[in-house]
Design a protein around this motif. Sequence first.
Motif, short mmCIF file in Angstrom:
data_model
loop_
_atom_site.label_atom_id
_atom_site.label_comp_id
_atom_site.label_asym_id
_atom_site.label_seq_id
_atom_site.Cartn_x
_atom_site.Cartn_y
_atom_site.Cartn_z
N UNK A 153 0.83 -1.20 0.00
CA UNK A 153 0.00 0.00 0.00
C UNK A 153 0.87 1.27 0.00
N UNK A 154 2.01 1.20 0.70
CA UNK A 154 2.92 2.35 0.75
C UNK A 154 3.44 2.66 -0.66
N UNK A 155 3.66 1.61 -1.45
CA UNK A 155 4.12 1.83 -2.83
C UNK A 155 3.07 2.65 -3.58
N UNK A 156 1.80 2.25 -3.44
CA UNK A 156 0.71 2.98 -4.11
C UNK A 156 0.63 4.42 -3.62
N UNK A 157 0.71 4.57 -2.28
CA UNK A 157 0.58 5.91 -1.71
C UNK A 157 1.71 6.83 -2.13
N UNK A 158 2.89 6.23 -2.33
CA UNK A 158 4.05 7.08 -2.70
C UNK A 158 3.81 7.75 -4.05
N UNK A 159 2.89 7.19 -4.83
CA UNK A 159 2.57 7.78 -6.14
C UNK A 159 1.78 9.08 -6.01
N UNK A 160 1.15 9.28 -4.86
CA UNK A 160 0.27 10.44 -4.74
C UNK A 160 0.80 11.56 -3.87
#
Length: 212
Positions: A153-160
């Motif tokens: 999830x952190x990987x996804x969040x790092x995109x935003x």
Amino acid sequence: MGQEQKGILIVVSGFSGAGKGTIIRELLKKHDDYALSVSMTTRDPRPGERDGVEYFFTDKKHFEETIRQNGLIEYAPYCGNYYGTPRAYVEEQLEMGKNVILEIEIQGALKIKDKFPESLLIFLMPPSAEELKRRLESRGTESADQIGRRLARAVEESEGVEAYDYIVVNEEPEECVEEIHRLVDAARKAPVRRKALIQEIRSELKSFAKGE
Ligand code: 5GP
């Protein structure tokens, strides 16, 4: 002149394990002009968590009923559970002049920015990805499987992260708390958050200019 200024809405996000909880607790302890919103969630309490303190723990049915009643200012799913911000407390505290902190994830943060453009979005970063993994593992509250989901999830969040107003690196907690406080202090002085003051002085100036 000198209307009481309302508080501002502050979103603090960060990857799971970034230390948001500790930082926010310290901020509240050191400065009394903040209030922390307690979220509603469908996830199970962790050992030591109390209903109404860390979260309002509830089931999916009640959560969905609260959504229908417009009782949440935002909500989002996260790793298989719902999380949302109860409306009444936030509105009441802002009105009282408190800076209200929402400790929420990124989807919720973006909804808040959309609905309340004067809100301040802060993203708390760990010093490194390795340190984040270490903190998550040493916390000992999640299984290896849950840690894996949170890192994914952190990987996804790092995109935003670019959607936030500021990034604060949590290397040294005390310094991090003061940095956040300074940012909030500065943000309160921005014209976008001083609309009442601007209006007031404009109308007074107009009266003077007319010789009233
Ligand atoms: P945890 O299960 O670790 O307590 O929280 C998981 C994630 O949900 C964290 O990133 C936390 O910031 C986020 N979260 C907590 N409350 C809310 C909320 O009311 N709304 C949203 N959108 N996210 C929340």
